[in-house]
Design a protein around this motif. Structure first.
Motif, short mmCIF file in Angstrom:
data_model
loop_
_atom_site.label_atom_id
_atom_site.label_comp_id
_atom_site.label_asym_id
_atom_site.label_seq_id
_atom_site.Cartn_x
_atom_site.Cartn_y
_atom_site.Cartn_z
N TYR A 44 -60.30 18.95 -91.69
CA TYR A 44 -61.64 18.11 -92.45
C TYR A 44 -62.40 17.33 -91.64
CZ TYR A 44 -59.41 20.05 -96.93
OH TYR A 44 -59.16 21.07 -98.06
N GLY A 45 -63.46 17.22 -92.36
CA GLY A 45 -64.59 16.53 -91.83
C GLY A 45 -65.03 15.51 -92.66
N LEU A 46 -65.50 14.23 -92.29
CA LEU A 46 -66.02 13.11 -92.96
C LEU A 46 -67.67 13.16 -92.84
CD1 LEU A 46 -65.02 11.01 -94.83
CD2 LEU A 46 -64.81 9.64 -92.83
N ASP A 68 -68.41 3.64 -80.08
CA ASP A 68 -68.85 4.14 -78.85
C ASP A 68 -68.39 5.64 -78.91
OD1 ASP A 68 -66.29 3.93 -78.20
OD2 ASP A 68 -66.67 2.88 -76.36
N ASN A 69 -67.75 6.40 -79.90
CA ASN A 69 -67.49 7.77 -79.96
C ASN A 69 -68.43 8.38 -80.91
OD1 ASN A 69 -65.95 9.89 -79.81
ND2 ASN A 69 -64.15 8.92 -80.76
N PRO A 70 -69.04 9.32 -80.18
CA PRO A 70 -70.25 10.10 -80.92
C PRO A 70 -69.55 11.08 -81.85
CG PRO A 70 -70.06 10.99 -78.59
CD PRO A 70 -69.18 9.74 -78.77
N LEU A 71 -70.48 11.53 -82.85
CA LEU A 71 -70.03 12.37 -84.06
C LEU A 71 -70.74 13.83 -83.58
CD1 LEU A 71 -70.68 10.39 -87.16
CD2 LEU A 71 -68.75 10.16 -85.84
N ILE A 72 -70.06 14.94 -83.90
CA ILE A 72 -70.48 16.14 -84.23
C ILE A 72 -71.48 16.46 -85.27
CG2 ILE A 72 -69.92 18.58 -84.17
CD1 ILE A 72 -67.15 17.78 -82.94
N VAL A 73 -72.83 17.00 -85.13
CA VAL A 73 -73.54 17.28 -86.08
C VAL A 73 -73.27 18.92 -86.33
CG1 VAL A 73 -76.04 17.72 -86.46
CG2 VAL A 73 -75.24 15.73 -85.25
N LEU A 104 -66.29 25.97 -81.97
CA LEU A 104 -66.97 25.69 -80.92
C LEU A 104 -68.21 24.61 -80.99
CD1 LEU A 104 -67.12 26.06 -77.54
CD2 LEU A 104 -68.86 27.64 -78.13
N THR A 105 -68.05 23.55 -80.33
CA THR A 105 -68.94 22.36 -80.42
C THR A 105 -69.89 22.45 -79.02
OG1 THR A 105 -68.18 21.03 -81.96
CG2 THR A 105 -69.37 19.83 -80.52
N ILE A 106 -71.25 22.59 -79.01
CA ILE A 106 -71.96 22.63 -77.89
C ILE A 106 -72.96 21.39 -77.76
CG2 ILE A 106 -73.87 24.19 -76.97
CD1 ILE A 106 -73.30 26.39 -78.66
N LEU A 186 -56.47 22.88 -85.59
CA LEU A 186 -56.77 21.97 -84.47
C LEU A 186 -58.31 21.80 -84.33
CD1 LEU A 186 -54.39 23.11 -81.44
CD2 LEU A 186 -54.25 21.47 -83.20
N GLU A 187 -59.17 20.75 -83.67
CA GLU A 187 -60.34 20.66 -83.59
C GLU A 187 -61.19 21.72 -82.66
OE1 GLU A 187 -58.28 18.53 -82.94
OE2 GLU A 187 -58.33 16.64 -84.28
N SER A 188 -62.46 21.65 -83.01
CA SER A 188 -63.10 22.49 -81.99
C SER A 188 -63.06 22.33 -80.56
CB SER A 188 -64.54 22.51 -82.66
OG SER A 188 -65.13 21.20 -82.25
N GLY A 235 -64.54 10.36 -77.07
CA GLY A 235 -63.47 10.11 -78.05
C GLY A 235 -62.08 10.39 -77.17
N MET A 236 -62.19 10.98 -76.06
CA MET A 236 -60.81 11.33 -75.53
C MET A 236 -60.11 10.16 -74.94
SD MET A 236 -60.96 14.45 -76.23
CE MET A 236 -59.54 15.44 -75.31
N LYS A 237 -60.73 9.05 -74.75
CA LYS A 237 -59.98 7.86 -74.19
C LYS A 237 -59.26 6.96 -75.01
CE LYS A 237 -63.66 4.26 -74.60
NZ LYS A 237 -65.19 4.36 -74.19
O1 TXA Z 1 -63.43 20.74 -85.20
C1 TXA Z 1 -64.03 19.75 -85.09
O2 TXA Z 1 -64.53 19.46 -84.20
C2 TXA Z 1 -63.85 18.68 -85.95
C3 TXA Z 1 -64.47 19.27 -87.47
C4 TXA Z 1 -64.78 18.20 -88.60
O3 TXA Z 1 -65.88 19.91 -87.00
N1 TXA Z 1 -64.69 17.38 -86.00
C5 TXA Z 1 -64.25 16.57 -84.98
O4 TXA Z 1 -64.91 15.54 -84.74
O5 TXA Z 1 -63.03 16.70 -84.42
P1 TXA Z 1 -64.16 13.92 -83.86
O6 TXA Z 1 -65.46 13.18 -84.20
O7 TXA Z 1 -62.95 13.80 -84.46
O8 TXA Z 1 -64.29 14.71 -82.40
C6 TXA Z 1 -65.50 14.68 -81.90
C7 TXA Z 1 -65.41 14.88 -80.39
C8 TXA Z 1 -65.17 13.52 -79.71
O9 TXA Z 1 -64.12 13.61 -78.62
C9 TXA Z 1 -66.41 13.04 -79.23
O10 TXA Z 1 -66.21 12.06 -78.15
C10 TXA Z 1 -66.97 14.27 -78.61
O11 TXA Z 1 -66.54 15.27 -79.64
N2 TXA Z 1 -68.35 14.35 -78.94
C11 TXA Z 1 -69.45 14.37 -79.75
N3 TXA Z 1 -70.80 14.23 -79.44
C12 TXA Z 1 -70.64 14.24 -77.86
C13 TXA Z 1 -71.35 14.06 -77.05
N4 TXA Z 1 -72.90 14.00 -77.25
N5 TXA Z 1 -70.98 14.01 -75.69
C14 TXA Z 1 -69.87 14.17 -75.29
N6 TXA Z 1 -68.72 14.21 -76.33
C15 TXA Z 1 -69.12 14.20 -77.48
#
Ligand code: TXA
Ligand code: MG
Length: 352
Positions: A44-46, A68-73, A104-106, A186-188, A235-237
């Protein structure tokens, strides 16, 4: 930090039969600067409007997430892509063709339209098109990209059902959409395309093998392997995915692991702790007089991955104080699975 109380709407939406009127209502909340939890195929996403810095701050507040932990768009179509990043290089196009919509997050250079609150001040942005009808319908109806971290209190296991979202976030967000159990669990996977050789920053729903098939050479952020170093994906730290119970993972040959797990479980029980074992269908019988929860069959790691976060939360629901877990093969989805399990254990890993 004080989090203002919000009345949280709980709304069920069937992914196979989308209630467009309800989606429109929820999209209005997003457009008005509200925060809405929604299902994706991973967790789930917020979500909030990715262009609205104030709305983004509400996400960080509700989760208690470090700034300091960025969000996925999240986007719903390729037209939205142009509003998030200036150029889509060839490698990105290949990945998009192969894996979107999907887990997959790019990471690409960010467009100036995306506020620094979303990217934690970085000049790059993580982008993903989720493979879930409810998520896609919500983003499309909002007409803006939706920035969303996982919908859990920072540090806790991510949520794979609306029930778990509500446990963490009811009273802190405007709405929670119940779209059922998430499929991947599990997350992307996060891949950075701003480095010369693409770099995997977080293993996830798309395996390293699958990425290599499309891109050829890729790097694996060394910090993923060596937890002592500061990871590139901010986010990994942090402590992550952790249940309330203390968690130990026993890794190694299965028969030896089982004996060690039994020994540890006996030991903690003698100390008066409420102990339980995270086992698999194949091994569950072995631990006879100990409480166990199975995450499913070792022959189907996708299923194990799908159940992991749900299972970790189950131990907490049962008031368990010490969890001792088996390890799993680090192949395919197993890489992401073991990454989450080891982090959930705060790297309390026992090798046999
Ligand atoms: O499956 C997922 O990815 C879920 C669903 C909701 O899409 N989202 C998710 O978001 O897991 P979050 O915020 O829990 O994890 C995002 C991860 C973090 O490890 C963050 O540091 C990394 O993605 N991230 C986001 N933007 C980044 C960027 N510009 N550069 C490096 N890492 C980034
Ligand atoms: Mg998260």
């Amino acid at each position: 930090m004080h989090v203002p109380h919000r009345q949280t709407e709980l709304v069920k939406i069937n992914p196979e039969n989308i209630d467009q009127k309800m989606i429109k209502h929820l999209a209005e909340i997003v457009r008005a600067g509200g925060v809405v939890a929604f299902p994706t195929e991973t967790v789930y996403g917020l979500g909030a409007n990715a262009f609205d810095a104030l709305a983004i701050r509400k996400i960080f507040q509700a989760k208690g997430r470090p700034a300091d932990n960025p969000l996925i768009v999240h986007i719903s179509d390729m037209d939205m892509m142009a509003q998030v990043t200036a150029q889509v290089p060839e490698k990105a196009q290949k990945l998009i063709a192969a894996f979107w919509p999907g887990p997959l997050t790019i990471v690409l250079p960010k467009s100036p339209k995306i506020p620094g609150e979303v990217t934690a001040g970085l000049d790059t942005v993580g982008i993903r098109m989720p493979d879930h009808n409810v998520a896609l319908a919500l983003i499309a109806a909002a007409g803006v990209p939706i920035a969303a971290p996982s919908a859990n209190i920072s540090g806790k296991p991510s949520t794979t059902s609306a029930k778990h979202v509500a446990q963490d976030l009811a009273g802190k967000v405007e709405a929670i959409i119940d779209g059922g159990q998430t499929k991947v669990g599990l997350e992307s996977t996060v891949i950075d395309l701003t480095t010369e050789i693409p770099t995997v920053l977080r293993p996830g729903g798309i395996s390293i093998e699958e990425l290599e098939r499309v891109l050829g050479e890729i790097k694996y952020d060394l910090n993923l392997l060596n937890p002592e170093q500061a990871p590139r994906s901010p986010g990994m730290k942090y402590t992550h995915y952790a249940p309330d119970a203390e968690l130990f993972v026993v890794e190694g040959e299965l028969v030896k692991s089982q004996a060690k797990i039994k020994e540890l479980a006996d030991l903690y029980r003698l100390q008066g702790k409420k102990v339980a074992i995270l086992a698999s269908d194949e091994t569950a019988n072995y631990y006879n007089d100990h409480e166990i929860i199975s995450v499913g069959s070792r022959k189907n790691l996708n299923q194990v991955a799908a159940k992991l976060f749900d299972t970790l939360r189950k131990f907490d629901e049962r008031g368990i104080e010490v969890i001792i877990s088996e390890g799993f093969a680090t192949k395919g989805i197993g890489v992401a699975l073991m990454n989450r399990l080891r982090k959930a254990a705060g790297f309390h890993i026992i090798k046999v």
